[in-house]
Design an enzyme around this catalytic site. Structure first.
Site, mmCIF file in Angstrom:
data_model
loop_
_atom_site.group_PDB
_atom_site.id
_atom_site.type_symbol
_atom_site.label_atom_id
_atom_site.label_comp_id
_atom_site.label_asym_id
_atom_site.label_seq_id
_atom_site.Cartn_x
_atom_site.Cartn_y
_atom_site.Cartn_z
ATOM 1 N N PRO A 34 38.196 25.281 41.413
ATOM 2 C CA PRO A 34 37.818 26.008 42.631
ATOM 3 C C PRO A 34 38.026 27.509 42.450
ATOM 4 O O PRO A 34 39.048 27.948 41.929
ATOM 5 C CB PRO A 34 38.770 25.442 43.692
ATOM 6 C CG PRO A 34 39.096 24.072 43.197
ATOM 7 C CD PRO A 34 39.126 24.183 41.697
ATOM 8 N N CYS A 35 37.040 28.287 42.867
ATOM 9 C CA CYS A 35 37.054 29.723 42.561
ATOM 10 C C CYS A 35 38.071 30.485 43.396
ATOM 11 O O CYS A 35 38.403 31.616 43.086
ATOM 12 C CB CYS A 35 35.670 30.313 42.797
ATOM 13 S SG CYS A 35 35.118 30.175 44.512
ATOM 14 N N GLN A 36 38.584 29.903 44.484
ATOM 15 C CA GLN A 36 39.521 30.622 45.343
ATOM 16 C C GLN A 36 40.773 31.048 44.586
ATOM 17 O O GLN A 36 41.448 31.984 44.969
ATOM 18 C CB GLN A 36 39.946 29.748 46.538
ATOM 19 C CG GLN A 36 38.800 29.435 47.481
ATOM 20 C CD GLN A 36 38.130 28.113 47.133
ATOM 21 O OE1 GLN A 36 38.048 27.761 45.958
ATOM 22 N NE2 GLN A 36 37.656 27.387 48.134
ATOM 23 N N GLY A 37 41.104 30.362 43.496
ATOM 24 C CA GLY A 37 42.319 30.672 42.755
ATOM 25 C C GLY A 37 42.197 31.893 41.876
ATOM 26 O O GLY A 37 43.192 32.374 41.344
#
Length: 370
Positions: A78-81
């Site tokens: 997930p790109c949020q990290g």
């Protein structure tokens, strides 16, 4: 494929990536998915794959993963990290060591243990421009740094893949990184070769597909979600259908009277601006009605919500059902989504389109046989 190449699917979701690779003849030996409800949906559709329904950080070790057990690793953290450490330029490996990037680091560490010949890393297009491209450059450098792989390194190339260019009726764009162990390759050449090869077997594979081509054989939803399809009227429908023509997960969302009233006032191609009232939504396409003759916008996890984007059926005053959204995502009708309504929407919206995954699997096969 003479012998089945082995794949590990990380951040697997319900398994869209795996579906495409399986169709191309690969054996998905292991998968990791943190959300247990989504993991059970994956296992329902991939009964022969060992599923770790765990926090990946707890299983990145030599007990759960072994050197050489897979030829390919697929998945997209997930790109949020992803975020940049302020001291990145001054501190060596700051990006890898930043705790905010732990999901990406776990992906790298599984690659480090297994040392596959190829990995495929999928993410949102926005990652290319995030922090002026520094995030993306750090990701490429992490895989190309021999210090991270005990002297080995991966040659990494990327492509922006538009779903519509692969015969998928959806304006979804994703970045695909492909890395090869200790050997460089020409990604543009491999993509072009595979387009030509696939067209020899599937002449309509890359042909543009409209929403009508995708879902016009699906009748009205039912309470149980199971219905018998009408006769197929496109090659896309025939490609995805079951032999018995029965589908599941075709249940309409029960919208309140206000939402239904609003939908009735929106014509094809229009959105909330046609309502002449204030709509509290952050999405510019809120209350948008789909057009039979066009592909959809990106199917998101909120495709069941009129305010979530352009997801209203072209003719009926309701949003797309999970099965209709799954068709747009190119899931085969045999794929049955399990879990709560919210979970199923999340599974479909976050998935890699299986048809794109099938193309990528053929690309990987080409790279492996170089």
């Amino acid at each position: 494929m003479e012998h089945k190449l082995k794949v590990i699917d990380l951040f697997a979701g319900c398994g869209g990536f795996s579906v495409g690779f399986e169709k191309a003849g690969y054996d998905i030996v292991k998968a990791v998915e943190f959300d247990k409800e989504i993991a059970s949906s994956y296992s329902h559709n991939h009964p022969n794959t060992l599923m770790y329904a765990e926090d990946i950080g707890k299983i990145v070790d030599n007990e759960h993963f072994k050197r050489g057990e897979a030829d390919v690793i697929i998945g997209g953290p997930p790109c949020q990290g992803f975020s940049m450490a302020g001291a990145r330029i001054r501190e060596k490996n700051a990006f890898m060591n930043d705790p905010r990037n732990y999901l990406f680091r776990h992906y790298v560490n599984v690659v480090k243990i297994v040392r596959p010949k190829v990995f495929v890393f999928e993410n949102v297009k926005g990652i290319l421009s995030k922090d002026k491209g520094e995030i993306f450059n750090e990701i490429v450098r992490a895989f190309g740094n021999a210090e991270n792989f005990d002297g080995d390194k991966y040659y990494v190339h990327h492509k922006v893949c538009k779903a519509v260019d692969f015969g998928i009726p959806q304006r979804r764009e994703r970045v695909i990184l492909i890395g090869m162990l200790n050997q460089d390759f020409d990604i543009d050449k491999v993509f072009e070769n595979n387009k030509e090869n696939i067209e020899l077997s599937y002449s309509d594979f890359f042909k543009p597909v409209s929403l009508y081509d995708a879902i016009s054989d699906i009748p009205a939803p039912s309470e149980t979600g199971k219905v018998l399809l009408s006769p197929a009227n496109s090659s896309y429908q025939r490609m995805l259908r079951n032999k018995d023509g029965v589908i599941a997960n075709h249940v309409a969302t029960k919208h309140n009277n206000m939402a239904v009233g609003r939908m009735r006032r929106v014509s094809t191609g229009q959105n909330w601006t046609a309502l002449d009232e204030e709509i509290h939504s952050v999405h510019s396409g809120a209350y948008g009605r789909l057009d039979w003759n066009l592909p959809t916008m990106t199917i998101t996890t909120r495709f069941d919500t009129p305010a979530g984007g352009r997801f209203i059926h072209p003719e009926q005053d309701r949003t797309l059902t999970p099965r209709e959204a799954a068709r747009v995502q190119s899931f085969p009708d045999s794929f049955e989504f399990m879990g709560s309504k919210t979970s199923i929407c999340k599974q479909i919206g976050n998935a890699v389109p299986p048809k794109l995954a099938f193309f990528l699997a053929n690309v990987v096969s080409d790279i492996l046989h170089m």
